[in-house]
Design a protein around this motif. Structure first.
Motif: not given
Length: 207
Positions: A132-146, A180-188
């Motif tokens: 879970n962390t390997l997927i959600t943490i990169p998404c979290f940083f992408v979304l947080s920076v934006d 894209i991040c939300l789709a990846v998070l759904l997979a997570a």
């Protein structure tokens, strides 16, 4: 003069990287704080009972699968909060704080598993949090920076009363990344629901 310099610095492209640096540093600080805090928890009896029940729960095969809704909430909560903060002025201040909390609770939980079970708990901690962390943490940083950049634009307008503070951060790239991040998070969330329990069961059986 100082005010003008500050306005110019906010327009500098390099300043947009400040969100990544700031969130990353506070995330790391949160991880360190969570690990250290886990070492000060003294209620060993309660923790041992909890993890004994936890292991028996998976080893006996009597576990009840989490429902899809709870898996989605657990996976999306920090990320959706990061997006929401991007639509407000306070996001400039609270997104780094959110990153610190994210790092703290992640490292605290993992450290508690290792502390109670010793070296054998490393595999169990990886089984619980790894995929879970390997997927959600990169998404979290992408979304947080934006979100940080978007919140900074609002902050610039609110503080300097300028409607020409720069291009709108809510462009097609912003929404494409969110999608894209939300789709990846759904997979997570699906992985956490259907794959992680098997990883935990396997790791627990090796202890």
């Amino acid at each position: 003069m100082n005010k003008r310099f500050f306005v110019i610095s906010l327009h500098d492209e390099s300043f947009s990287r400040a969100g990544l640096v700031l969130c990353g540093v506070l995330f790391l600080c949160g991880c360190i704080a969570g690990t250290v805090t886990a070492g000060f928890v003294n209620d060993g009896t309660r923790l041992n009972n909890y993890f004994s029940s936890f292991m028996s729960f998976f080893l006996t095969g009597n576990s009840v699968k989490r429902d899809f809704f709870s898996a989605v909430i657990d996976t999306f909560k920090y990320n959706l909060l990061a997006i929401a903060l991007g639509f407000s002025v306070i996001g400039v201040f609270f997104l780094p704080v959110l990153s610190a909390f994210r790092g703290f609770f992640l490292s605290f939980s993992a450290a508690m598993v290792v502390r109670v079970l010793g070296g054998k708990g490393v595999a169990l901690a990886l089984a619980i949090f790894g995929a879970n962390t390997l997927i959600t943490i990169p998404c979290f940083f992408v979304l947080s920076v934006d979100a940080f950049s978007a919140s900074l634009a609002f902050f610039r307008i609110a503080v300097f009363k300028s409607q020409k503070a720069g291009a709108s951060p809510f462009n097609s790239r912003f929404f494409a990344r969110c999608g894209i991040c939300l789709a990846v998070l759904l997979a997570a969330a699906l992985i956490d629901l259907y794959v992680t329990p098997h990883l935990i069961s396997y790791a627990a059986s090796r202890i």
